[in-house]
Design an enzyme around this catalytic site. Structure first.
Site, PDB file in Angstrom:
ATOM      1  CB  THR A 127      -1.034  -0.084   1.145  1.00  0.00           C
ATOM      2  OG1 THR A 127      -1.673  -1.154   1.180  1.00  0.00           O
ATOM      3  CG2 THR A 127      -1.786   0.992   1.217  1.00  0.00           C
ATOM      4  CG  PHE A 153      -8.394  -5.258  -2.320  1.00  0.00           C
ATOM      5  CD1 PHE A 153      -8.310  -3.934  -1.784  1.00  0.00           C
ATOM      6  CD2 PHE A 153      -7.849  -5.320  -3.693  1.00  0.00           C
ATOM      7  CE1 PHE A 153      -8.297  -2.859  -2.483  1.00  0.00           C
ATOM      8  CE2 PHE A 153      -7.755  -4.108  -4.456  1.00  0.00           C
ATOM      9  CZ  PHE A 153      -8.044  -3.143  -3.863  1.00  0.00           C
ATOM     10  NE  ARG A 155     -11.014 -11.474   4.118  1.00  0.00           N
ATOM     11  CZ  ARG A 155     -11.827 -12.326   4.449  1.00  0.00           C
ATOM     12  NH1 ARG A 155     -12.794 -12.389   5.220  1.00  0.00           N
ATOM     13  NH2 ARG A 155     -11.826 -13.413   3.659  1.00  0.00           N
ATOM     14  CD  GLU A 156      -1.685  -9.686   9.053  1.00  0.00           C
ATOM     15  OE1 GLU A 156      -1.692 -10.406  10.373  1.00  0.00           O
ATOM     16  OE2 GLU A 156      -0.960  -8.765   8.962  1.00  0.00           O
ATOM     17  CE  LYS A 205      -5.111  -2.359   1.381  1.00  0.00           C
ATOM     18  NZ  LYS A 205      -4.049  -3.053   1.242  1.00  0.00           N
ATOM     19  CB  CYS A 261      -3.664  -3.090   7.120  1.00  0.00           C
ATOM     20  SG  CYS A 261      -2.833  -4.332   6.613  1.00  0.00           S
ATOM     21  CE  LYS A 264       0.653  -0.535   6.324  1.00  0.00           C
ATOM     22  NZ  LYS A 264       0.270  -0.166   5.109  1.00  0.00           N
ATOM     23  NE  ARG A 329       2.658  -6.948  11.423  1.00  0.00           N
ATOM     24  CZ  ARG A 329       2.874  -6.950  10.280  1.00  0.00           C
ATOM     25  NH1 ARG A 329       3.783  -6.055   9.533  1.00  0.00           N
ATOM     26  NH2 ARG A 329       2.152  -7.832   9.556  1.00  0.00           N
TER      27      ARG A 329
HETATM   28  C1  UGA Z   1      -7.407  -5.301   6.165  1.00  0.00           C
HETATM   29  C2  UGA Z   1      -8.382  -5.337   5.191  1.00  0.00           C
HETATM   30  O1  UGA Z   1      -9.557  -6.092   5.516  1.00  0.00           O
HETATM   31  C3  UGA Z   1      -8.070  -6.146   4.076  1.00  0.00           C
HETATM   32  O2  UGA Z   1      -8.792  -6.054   2.866  1.00  0.00           O
HETATM   33  C4  UGA Z   1      -6.594  -5.434   3.475  1.00  0.00           C
HETATM   34  O3  UGA Z   1      -6.148  -5.881   2.288  1.00  0.00           O
HETATM   35  C5  UGA Z   1      -5.485  -5.375   4.526  1.00  0.00           C
HETATM   36  O4  UGA Z   1      -6.224  -5.014   5.853  1.00  0.00           O
HETATM   37  C6  UGA Z   1      -4.248  -5.007   4.131  1.00  0.00           C
HETATM   38  O5  UGA Z   1      -4.372  -3.602   3.889  1.00  0.00           O
HETATM   39  O6  UGA Z   1      -3.318  -5.530   3.719  1.00  0.00           O
HETATM   40  P1  UGA Z   1      -6.385  -7.359   7.952  1.00  0.00           P
HETATM   41  O7  UGA Z   1      -5.592  -6.098   8.268  1.00  0.00           O
HETATM   42  O8  UGA Z   1      -5.940  -8.597   7.866  1.00  0.00           O
HETATM   43  O9  UGA Z   1      -7.164  -6.807   6.803  1.00  0.00           O
HETATM   44  O10 UGA Z   1      -7.645  -7.319   9.173  1.00  0.00           O
HETATM   45  P2  UGA Z   1      -9.134  -7.243   9.181  1.00  0.00           P
HETATM   46  O11 UGA Z   1      -9.835  -8.553   8.879  1.00  0.00           O
HETATM   47  O12 UGA Z   1      -9.700  -5.841   8.435  1.00  0.00           O
HETATM   48  O13 UGA Z   1      -9.438  -6.621  10.649  1.00  0.00           O
HETATM   49  C7  UGA Z   1      -9.002  -5.542  11.040  1.00  0.00           C
HETATM   50  C8  UGA Z   1      -9.581  -5.177  12.647  1.00  0.00           C
HETATM   51  O14 UGA Z   1     -10.787  -4.866  12.411  1.00  0.00           O
HETATM   52  C9  UGA Z   1      -9.321  -6.028  13.424  1.00  0.00           C
HETATM   53  O15 UGA Z   1      -8.679  -5.528  14.411  1.00  0.00           O
HETATM   54  C10 UGA Z   1     -10.596  -6.778  13.703  1.00  0.00           C
HETATM   55  O16 UGA Z   1     -10.660  -7.561  15.063  1.00  0.00           O
HETATM   56  C11 UGA Z   1     -11.476  -5.686  13.670  1.00  0.00           C
HETATM   57  N1  UGA Z   1     -12.773  -6.184  13.035  1.00  0.00           N
HETATM   58  C12 UGA Z   1     -13.242  -6.591  12.111  1.00  0.00           C
HETATM   59  C13 UGA Z   1     -13.944  -5.820  14.167  1.00  0.00           C
HETATM   60  O17 UGA Z   1     -13.688  -5.239  15.275  1.00  0.00           O
HETATM   61  N2  UGA Z   1     -15.118  -6.267  13.963  1.00  0.00           N
HETATM   62  C14 UGA Z   1     -15.426  -6.690  12.645  1.00  0.00           C
HETATM   63  O18 UGA Z   1     -16.599  -6.991  12.308  1.00  0.00           O
HETATM   64  C15 UGA Z   1     -14.324  -6.932  11.899  1.00  0.00           C
END
Ligand code: UGA
Length: 432
Positions: A127, A153, A155-156, A205, A261, A264, A329
């Site tokens: 990104t 895009f 998700r971890e 993004k 992600c 930041k 992180r």
């Molecule tokens: C996020 C995006 O979802 C991906 O699409 C993107 O590619 C990625 O960042 C990136 O930029 O590389 P990720 O960091 O793996 O993915 O995490 P998410 O699944 O998006 O969760 C982010 C945060 O939101 C976590 O702390 C999670 O617990 C929280 N969350 C998520 C909630 O509190 N409630 C929800 O309903 C969903």
């Protein structure tokens, strides 16, 4: 589909997934990283991150001779390989001023600029702020090497699935032909493909991640309102989510959003907006609301522990930023933990993916490999990460071990009835 010769620079979550998945699509991929130990271990088939399906793809790619690992970007440019596409997947962390720090991208660009074969395409997968395609192009000083933005895009915890089943592929460049070549790498996936200018692809993004963050800040604010009005946030979000324009995903309240992600990227988009002379109070409020959510969780824990956190023993269930990953992180769980430590609490934690202390992340927290030890003499037990296995812990045993039988469930993960029957008070978010 043509099988292409590809170099992927950086073997973190994004680079390793990209390399292994592109190899699984039939391309020949060389992954490069400056970390020699990591490369040595990858060659032996050891994948250092928790990502379902990735070890299998790495092993398959290596066995088929389509995936290999080298130390240092320059090493990937062996005479007999001559890459057609080079993906930059190096970290772009938040710099001290909140903007994305592009020093790793620039370092790699300088390292490879004289090695790139004519016509080879450089792809930004990490990104990067709007304008980075142009900036990298200028830094390379190679008019024969087009630069393309192709944001990920992933998700971890479901990165391989997301790579192989994308909602869309976005490719942006002023060099149409190069963009089409990059899009063609994914043709077997049959996903909707959007060809755009550079700035739009770069912004997609940030726009997507910041929108997700806003959705979560909105839900966390709604949860607070539900508590004041006597509503149940899950009933409310369910009612909202049935509207197809809104959807059910990303509506679960929690201790705040985090990870490597969203924090930041919200910060970087705010800086980018500022740089463009655009005031973005909506996004600024979304970030502030996230800090407020953390503070609210700390308030709940303090009350549950009897009104003061000084010398209170708090048992934490979960440390990772979400379930299904071992990534610490920018974890909201650790942000809550830091605030508790600052008020003098004594913390014991259990996380299924983090069985041992990790320097720089869990400092000051006693990390145990048994959830029962978290509950021992605890003034409050706190669920911070939504690991499903927490639902089926031996709650009666935890209740007996605790000094004060109360659970603060910041993810509304547990069945309140099960917890109450076990003899603990249950404190959730946005519902009672
Ligand atoms: C996020 C995006 O979802 C991906 O699409 C993107 O590619 C990625 O960042 C990136 O930029 O590389 P990720 O960091 O793996 O993915 O995490 P998410 O699944 O998006 O969760 C982010 C945060 O939101 C976590 O702390 C999670 O617990 C929280 N969350 C998520 C909630 O509190 N409630 C929800 O309903 C969903």
């Amino acid at each position: 589909m043509f099988a292409r010769r590809i170099v992927v620079v950086g073997t973190g979550y994004v680079g390793l997934t990209t390399g292994a998945c592109l190899a699984s699509l039939g391309h020949r991929v060389v992954c490069a990283d400056i970390n020699a130990e990591k490369i040595a271990r990858l060659r032996e088939g050891f994948v250092p991150i928790l990502e379902p399906g990735l070890p299998e793809l790495v092993a398959e790619g290596q066995a088929a001779g389509r995936l290999s690992f080298v130390v240092g970007a320059a090493t990937a440019f062996a005479e007999d390989f001559s890459p057609e596409v080079v993906f930059l997947c190096v970290p772009t962390p938040m710099g001290p001023d909140g903007a994305a720090d592009l020093s790793a991208v620039e370092h790699v660009a300088r390292e490879v600029r004289d090695l790139l074969p004519p016509g080879c395409v450089i792809v930004h997968k990490s990104t990067v702020p709007v304008g980075t395609n142009a900036r990298t192009g200028a830094l390379l000083g190679r008019p024969d090497v087009p630069v393309v933005s192709n944001p990920e895009f992933l998700r971890e915890g479901s990165a391989v699935h997301d790579f192989l089943n994308p909602d869309r592929i976005v490719v942006g460049s002023e060099a149409q032909d190069a963009a089409e070549r990059v899009a063609a790498l994914y043709s077997r996936l049959g996903a909707p493909t959007l060809l755009t200018d550079s700035a739009s692809a770069e912004l997609v993004k940030y726009a997507a991640n910041c929108f997700l963050a806003m959705k979560l800040s909105y839900v966390n604010a709604l949860a607070e309102l539900c508590e004041r009005l006597g509503a149940d946030v899950h009933e409310v979000t369910d009612g909202m989510g049935h509207d197809r324009r809104i959807g059910q995903a990303f509506l679960a309240p929690g201790p705040g959003w985090g990870g490597s992600c969203l924090p930041k990227d919200t910060s970087a988009l705010l800086r980018m907006s500022e740089g463009a002379g655009f005031d973005f109070p909506l996004l600024a409020a979304c970030v502030q609301a996230n800090d407020h959510t953390r503070d609210r969780m700390v308030d709940k824990i303090r009350s549950a522990a009897g009104g003061s956190l000084a010398s209170a023993r708090i048992g934490l269930l979960g440390l990772t930023f979400k379930a299904g990953t071992d990534d610490l992180r920018d974890s909201p769980a650790l942000r809550v933990a830091e605030a508790l430590l600052a008020e003098g609490a004594e913390l014991t934690a259990y996380d299924p993916a983090c069985p041992e202390p990790v320097a720089g992340f869990t400092d000051g927290i006693s990390v145990e490999d048994d959830p029962l030890l978290c509950a021992k003499d605890a003034d409050a037990i706190v669920v911070l990460t939504e690991w499903p296995q927490f639902r089926s812990l031996d709650w009666p045993a935890l209740a007996r071990a605790a000094a004060r039988p109360v659970v603060v469930d910041t993810r509304n993960l547990l069945d309140p009835e099960v917890v109450r029957r076990a003899g603990l008070a249950w404190v959730g978010v946005g519902r009672s």
